[in-house]
Design a protein around this motif. Structure first.
Motif, PDB file in Angstrom:
ATOM      1  N   ALA A   1     -15.955   5.625 -30.196  1.00  0.00           N
ATOM      2  CA  ALA A   1     -16.013   4.454 -31.474  1.00  0.00           C
ATOM      3  C   ALA A   1     -14.520   4.356 -31.718  1.00  0.00           C
ATOM      4  O   ALA A   1     -13.818   5.170 -31.651  1.00  0.00           O
ATOM      5  CB  ALA A   1     -17.051   4.742 -32.271  1.00  0.00           C
ATOM      6  N   VAL A   2     -14.529   3.236 -32.425  1.00  0.00           N
ATOM      7  CA  VAL A   2     -13.262   3.162 -33.186  1.00  0.00           C
ATOM      8  C   VAL A   2     -13.067   4.382 -34.353  1.00  0.00           C
ATOM      9  O   VAL A   2     -14.068   4.303 -34.954  1.00  0.00           O
ATOM     10  CB  VAL A   2     -13.172   1.694 -33.799  1.00  0.00           C
ATOM     11  CG1 VAL A   2     -11.903   1.526 -34.617  1.00  0.00           C
ATOM     12  CG2 VAL A   2     -13.086   0.717 -32.666  1.00  0.00           C
ATOM     13  N   GLY A   3     -12.032   4.819 -34.176  1.00  0.00           N
ATOM     14  CA  GLY A   3     -11.904   6.048 -35.094  1.00  0.00           C
ATOM     15  C   GLY A   3     -12.431   7.222 -34.667  1.00  0.00           C
ATOM     16  O   GLY A   3     -12.450   8.425 -35.452  1.00  0.00           O
ATOM     17  N   ALA A   4     -12.600   7.424 -33.026  1.00  0.00           N
ATOM     18  CA  ALA A   4     -12.619   8.722 -32.891  1.00  0.00           C
ATOM     19  C   ALA A   4     -11.560   9.438 -32.668  1.00  0.00           C
ATOM     20  O   ALA A   4     -10.399   9.340 -32.691  1.00  0.00           O
ATOM     21  CB  ALA A   4     -13.132   8.505 -31.270  1.00  0.00           C
TER      22      ALA A   4
ATOM     23  N   ALA B   1      -4.123   5.363 -29.703  1.00  0.00           N
ATOM     24  CA  ALA B   1      -4.383   4.460 -30.893  1.00  0.00           C
ATOM     25  C   ALA B   1      -4.650   2.803 -30.561  1.00  0.00           C
ATOM     26  O   ALA B   1      -5.708   2.573 -31.222  1.00  0.00           O
ATOM     27  CB  ALA B   1      -3.309   4.574 -31.798  1.00  0.00           C
ATOM     28  N   ALA B   2      -4.281   2.520 -29.729  1.00  0.00           N
ATOM     29  CA  ALA B   2      -4.383   1.020 -29.148  1.00  0.00           C
ATOM     30  C   ALA B   2      -5.650   1.027 -28.555  1.00  0.00           C
ATOM     31  O   ALA B   2      -6.550   0.086 -28.578  1.00  0.00           O
ATOM     32  CB  ALA B   2      -3.290   0.409 -28.095  1.00  0.00           C
ATOM     33  N   HIS B   3      -6.420   2.072 -28.035  1.00  0.00           N
ATOM     34  CA  HIS B   3      -7.753   2.016 -27.639  1.00  0.00           C
ATOM     35  C   HIS B   3      -8.809   2.371 -28.765  1.00  0.00           C
ATOM     36  O   HIS B   3     -10.057   2.624 -28.371  1.00  0.00           O
ATOM     37  CB  HIS B   3      -7.920   2.814 -26.432  1.00  0.00           C
ATOM     38  CG  HIS B   3      -7.462   2.305 -24.990  1.00  0.00           C
ATOM     39  ND1 HIS B   3      -5.962   2.221 -24.931  1.00  0.00           N
ATOM     40  CD2 HIS B   3      -8.030   1.610 -24.134  1.00  0.00           C
ATOM     41  CE1 HIS B   3      -5.671   1.442 -23.727  1.00  0.00           C
ATOM     42  NE2 HIS B   3      -6.715   1.320 -23.241  1.00  0.00           N
ATOM     43  N   GLY B   4      -8.314   2.710 -29.955  1.00  0.00           N
ATOM     44  CA  GLY B   4      -9.266   2.971 -30.777  1.00  0.00           C
ATOM     45  C   GLY B   4      -9.513   4.412 -31.416  1.00  0.00           C
ATOM     46  O   GLY B   4     -10.339   4.672 -32.218  1.00  0.00           O
ATOM     47  N   ALA B   5      -8.850   5.137 -30.800  1.00  0.00           N
ATOM     48  CA  ALA B   5      -8.742   6.725 -31.072  1.00  0.00           C
ATOM     49  C   ALA B   5      -7.986   7.066 -32.317  1.00  0.00           C
ATOM     50  O   ALA B   5      -6.735   6.540 -32.154  1.00  0.00           O
ATOM     51  CB  ALA B   5      -8.673   7.714 -29.928  1.00  0.00           C
TER      52      ALA B   5
ATOM     53  N   ASP C   1      -7.650   8.259 -16.671  1.00  0.00           N
ATOM     54  CA  ASP C   1      -8.949   8.105 -16.458  1.00  0.00           C
ATOM     55  C   ASP C   1      -9.346   7.020 -17.550  1.00  0.00           C
ATOM     56  O   ASP C   1     -10.139   6.033 -17.481  1.00  0.00           O
ATOM     57  CB  ASP C   1      -9.674   9.385 -16.569  1.00  0.00           C
ATOM     58  CG  ASP C   1      -9.751  10.071 -15.265  1.00  0.00           C
ATOM     59  OD1 ASP C   1      -9.149   9.745 -14.235  1.00  0.00           O
ATOM     60  OD2 ASP C   1     -10.156  11.350 -15.495  1.00  0.00           O
ATOM     61  N   ILE C   2      -9.004   7.102 -18.928  1.00  0.00           N
ATOM     62  CA  ILE C   2      -9.407   6.332 -20.003  1.00  0.00           C
ATOM     63  C   ILE C   2      -8.639   4.934 -19.793  1.00  0.00           C
ATOM     64  O   ILE C   2      -9.403   4.029 -19.947  1.00  0.00           O
ATOM     65  CB  ILE C   2      -9.043   7.058 -21.518  1.00  0.00           C
ATOM     66  CG1 ILE C   2      -9.822   8.085 -21.536  1.00  0.00           C
ATOM     67  CG2 ILE C   2      -9.094   5.919 -22.338  1.00  0.00           C
ATOM     68  CD1 ILE C   2      -9.573   8.780 -22.990  1.00  0.00           C
ATOM     69  N   LEU C   3      -7.441   5.242 -19.390  1.00  0.00           N
ATOM     70  CA  LEU C   3      -6.740   3.920 -19.396  1.00  0.00           C
ATOM     71  C   LEU C   3      -7.269   2.848 -18.170  1.00  0.00           C
ATOM     72  O   LEU C   3      -7.396   1.750 -18.149  1.00  0.00           O
ATOM     73  CB  LEU C   3      -5.356   3.968 -19.315  1.00  0.00           C
ATOM     74  CG  LEU C   3      -4.598   4.755 -20.576  1.00  0.00           C
ATOM     75  CD1 LEU C   3      -3.038   4.908 -20.060  1.00  0.00           C
ATOM     76  CD2 LEU C   3      -4.972   3.786 -21.645  1.00  0.00           C
ATOM     77  N   THR C   4      -7.462   3.675 -16.872  1.00  0.00           N
ATOM     78  CA  THR C   4      -8.062   3.074 -15.886  1.00  0.00           C
ATOM     79  C   THR C   4      -9.504   2.488 -16.086  1.00  0.00           C
ATOM     80  O   THR C   4      -9.763   1.197 -15.621  1.00  0.00           O
ATOM     81  CB  THR C   4      -8.090   3.689 -14.608  1.00  0.00           C
ATOM     82  OG1 THR C   4      -8.753   4.955 -14.791  1.00  0.00           O
ATOM     83  CG2 THR C   4      -6.616   3.959 -14.025  1.00  0.00           C
ATOM     84  N   ALA C   5     -10.199   3.210 -16.813  1.00  0.00           N
ATOM     85  CA  ALA C   5     -11.643   2.631 -17.165  1.00  0.00           C
ATOM     86  C   ALA C   5     -11.537   1.335 -17.897  1.00  0.00           C
ATOM     87  O   ALA C   5     -12.291   0.563 -18.039  1.00  0.00           O
ATOM     88  CB  ALA C   5     -12.363   3.955 -17.737  1.00  0.00           C
TER      89      ALA C   5
END
Length: 157
Positions: free
Chosen positions: A29-32, A59-63, A140-144
């Protein structure tokens, strides 16, 4: 009497009949809260910039990166020919560094551990078990996420 030997017995135990199709980890979720772990050779001098760009991508992906830990592979442990290899084939890191990551995760109550280096499936499982939270590589996160965006574009409005 003599029974014929089962030659493929061990192979049948090792090879699963169905492929392991776990979904790729996504930032929940945003803010994880995540702990960012980098593994770099001593030859790599710009590791701080790489860690900063990885933190910016997360951070751009919400973490939210709550801790950053770096494992350096120096010349003193095995010579120059060993610098690109991991310390451990099971965990990529030294055992003490894994404990340090686990302690940082517990202190920050992190949701996941993100590695800048690529992890094998075995390393991912082992680190997830040892740390008590998902351990995945940044790639893995960026490709997903890229795959998810592509699926949305192809589906259309």
């Amino acid at each position: 009497m003599h029974q014929p030997r089962r030659r493929d017995r061990r192979l049948a135990r090792r090879v699963s009949s169905r492929p392991d199709r776990r979904p790729a980890f996504r930032v929940p979720a945003v803010g994880a809260d995540v702990v960012l772990v980098g593994y770099f050779s001593a030859k790599q001098k710009d590791f701080e910039a790489l860690m900063a760009s990885a933190a910016a991508a997360l951070a751009a992906h919400g973490a939210r990166v709550v801790a950053q830990i770096v494992q350096r592979r120096g010349v003193s442990d095995g010579g120059a020919r060993m610098m690109s290899l991991p310390y451990s084939s099971r965990t990529l890191l030294t055992y003490g560094k894994v404990r340090e990551v686990a302690l940082a995760c517990d202190r920050a109550d992190a949701d996941a551990v993100i590695f800048t280096a690529s992890l094998s499936e075995r390393q991912r499982r082992t680190l997830t078990d040892m740390l008590g939270r998902p351990a995945v590589s940044l790639s893995d996160i960026l490709t997903a996420e890229a795959r998810l965006r592509l699926d949305r574009i192809q589906a259309g409005p």
